[in-house]
Design an enzyme around this catalytic site. Structure first.
Site, PDB file in Angstrom:
ATOM      1  N   TYR A  83       0.701 -21.611 -21.417  1.00 21.72           N
ATOM      2  CA  TYR A  83       1.624 -21.223 -22.476  1.00 21.72           C
ATOM      3  C   TYR A  83       1.607 -19.707 -22.692  1.00 21.72           C
ATOM      4  CZ  TYR A  83       1.313 -26.244 -23.430  1.00 21.72           C
ATOM      5  OH  TYR A  83       1.321 -27.608 -23.304  1.00 21.72           O
ATOM      6  N   TYR A 107      14.170 -28.375 -23.436  1.00 23.84           N
ATOM      7  CA  TYR A 107      14.791 -29.683 -23.667  1.00 23.84           C
ATOM      8  C   TYR A 107      14.451 -30.178 -25.074  1.00 23.84           C
ATOM      9  CZ  TYR A 107      10.493 -32.463 -23.135  1.00 23.84           C
ATOM     10  OH  TYR A 107       9.258 -33.022 -23.319  1.00 23.84           O
ATOM     11  N   ARG A 134      -3.840 -25.650 -20.352  1.00 27.87           N
ATOM     12  CA  ARG A 134      -2.435 -25.458 -20.749  1.00 27.87           C
ATOM     13  C   ARG A 134      -2.267 -24.279 -21.718  1.00 27.87           C
ATOM     14  NH1 ARG A 134      -2.364 -30.879 -19.710  1.00 27.87           N
ATOM     15  NH2 ARG A 134      -2.811 -31.673 -21.785  1.00 27.87           N
TER      16      ARG A 134
HETATM   17  C1  LIG Z   1       5.887 -31.469 -25.562  1.00 29.97           C
HETATM   18  S1  LIG Z   1       6.702 -32.721 -26.446  1.00 29.97           S
HETATM   19  C2  LIG Z   1       8.358 -32.136 -26.392  1.00 29.97           C
HETATM   20  C3  LIG Z   1       9.245 -32.727 -27.451  1.00 29.97           C
HETATM   21  C4  LIG Z   1      10.625 -32.096 -27.454  1.00 29.97           C
HETATM   22  N1  LIG Z   1      10.530 -30.707 -27.844  1.00 29.97           N
HETATM   23  C5  LIG Z   1      11.614 -32.797 -28.373  1.00 29.97           C
HETATM   24  O1  LIG Z   1      12.301 -32.105 -29.128  1.00 29.97           O
HETATM   25  O2  LIG Z   1      11.732 -34.009 -28.339  1.00 29.97           O
HETATM   26  C6  LIG Z   1       6.645 -33.997 -25.246  1.00 29.97           C
HETATM   27  C7  LIG Z   1       6.658 -35.353 -25.923  1.00 29.97           C
HETATM   28  O3  LIG Z   1       7.952 -35.584 -26.464  1.00 29.97           O
HETATM   29  C8  LIG Z   1       8.281 -36.936 -26.342  1.00 29.97           C
HETATM   30  N2  LIG Z   1       9.393 -37.071 -25.394  1.00 29.97           N
HETATM   31  C9  LIG Z   1       9.784 -36.209 -24.453  1.00 29.97           C
HETATM   32  N3  LIG Z   1      10.822 -36.721 -23.752  1.00 29.97           N
HETATM   33  C10 LIG Z   1      11.060 -37.940 -24.272  1.00 29.97           C
HETATM   34  C11 LIG Z   1      11.979 -38.967 -23.991  1.00 29.97           C
HETATM   35  N4  LIG Z   1      12.871 -38.844 -22.995  1.00 29.97           N
HETATM   36  N5  LIG Z   1      11.933 -40.085 -24.726  1.00 29.97           N
HETATM   37  C12 LIG Z   1      11.042 -40.234 -25.728  1.00 29.97           C
HETATM   38  N6  LIG Z   1      10.153 -39.306 -26.039  1.00 29.97           N
HETATM   39  C13 LIG Z   1      10.157 -38.163 -25.325  1.00 29.97           C
HETATM   40  C14 LIG Z   1       7.047 -37.643 -25.780  1.00 29.97           C
HETATM   41  O4  LIG Z   1       6.223 -38.059 -26.854  1.00 29.97           O
HETATM   42  C15 LIG Z   1       6.431 -36.516 -24.997  1.00 29.97           C
HETATM   43  O5  LIG Z   1       5.074 -36.746 -24.725  1.00 29.97           O
END
Ligand SMILES: C[S@@+](CC[C@H](N)C(=O)[O-])C[C@H]1O[C@@H](n2cnc3c(N)ncnc32)[C@H](O)[C@@H]1O
Length: 281
Positions: free
Chosen positions: A89, A111, A85
């Site tokens: 990136y 997102y 990854r």
């Molecule tokens: C790479 S991070 C991205 C986080 C994102 N930038 C944010 O602001 O929430 C990915 C992690 O965010 C969390 N995440 C992403 N989507 C989610 C959701 N719909 N509900 C809860 N946690 C979420 C999970 O822990 C997931 O493994």
């Protein structure tokens, strides 16, 4: 004089190195409804939008507000490909910077919050600034912001800690079990190669064993997934810590571990401040 004129023509036809601009915005978690007015405006006026969003609905919503939206999803490994990854990136950052260098207003729409548990926006902004381009980040509503809202918890009551699950395992993090603990990317816990997209029962068992130093095995933990579409409800599954290795975990799951111990007062500080315990609310 002639030389000056030539210089001027050149600079008009070829944008100078510093003309491009990069703005990284967060689209929030919930389709269309959680983006700030400012972030949406930048998407509307951008020359190019690079996107990393959770589903086709969000992608189509972006397509409707800008004619040149390019998904960064294509840089991830294909189903039969092994790709680190880190390479993904850096390819994403290159694609973004290539357009900035052409003198364009480039907007990256990620997102959630573009800079929370997400490295690409930080890397791209750092690189853009190093090359002399104006660049900034606009916040978005993160998974964590949704979690506190959906679980009805004010993290200020007893405090909270957040860790990326694999980092929590690999490093000597000591959780404060008087506070709420969030483990992000729980579905990747222990996946240190950055090539796989899931963890294993064995790795989750190691995590549970590690956590059992601070939390009893029957301690309730919450698997949380924020709703991203209007017809969805958030997933809030409370299970015993010992059941975590067998739970259904998805890339969007976040683990919330409530406190297992009550806050205790720091008598030394109370003495220094001249405060008695009975005066604290
Ligand atoms: C790479 S991070 C991205 C986080 C994102 N930038 C944010 O602001 O929430 C990915 C992690 O965010 C969390 N995440 C992403 N989507 C989610 C959701 N719909 N509900 C809860 N946690 C979420 C999970 O822990 C997931 O493994």
């Amino acid at each position: 004089m002639l030389q000056d004129q030539n210089t001027e023509i050149t600079s008009k036809s070829e944008p100078s190195k510093n003309v491009g601009r990069l703005v990284c915005v967060g689209t929030g978690m919930h389709l269309a409804g959680q983006i700030s007015t400012l972030s949406k405006s930048y998407i509307e006026i951008a020359d190019v939008v690079f996107s990393l969003v959770t589903d086709g609905f969000a992608a189509r919503w972006l397509d409707a507000i800008n004619a040149d939206v390019r998904s960064l999803q294509s840089f991830y490994a294909k189903p039969d490909e092994v790709k680190n990854r880190r390479d993904t990136y850096s390819e994403m950052v290159n694609a973004i910077l290539t357009e900035v260098r052409k003198g364009k207003l480039v907007v990256c729409a990620f997102y959630g919050h573009p800079g929370i548990f997400a490295c690409v926006a930080h890397m791209a902004i750092k690189q853009a600034r190093a090359e002399g381009f104006e660049s900034n980040m606009l916040p978005g509503i993160s998974a964590e912001a949704c979690l506190w809202a959906d679980l009805g918890i004010d993290p200020g009551n007893v405090g909270h800690q957040s860790f990326e699950a694999t980092q929590f395992l690999l490093y000597n993090h000591i959780p404060n079990n008087c506070t709420h603990l969030l483990l992000w990317q729980i579905a990747l816990a222990g996946e240190h190669t950055l090539t796989q997209f899931s963890t294993t029962t064995a790795k989750l068992e190691i995590l549970v064993d590690h956590l059992s130093q601070w939390y009893p095995l029957d301690h309730p933990v919450v698997i949380y997934e924020a709703a991203t579409l209007p017809f969805q409800q958030p997933r809030i599954d409370t299970i015993a810590l010992s059941d975590l290795p067998f739970a259904e975990l998805r890339s969007i799951s976040t683990l919330m571990i409530p406190p297992s111990k009550k806050l205790t007062l720091n008598q030394q500080i109370l003495d220094k401040l001249g405060i008695t315990a009975d005066t604290i609310g």
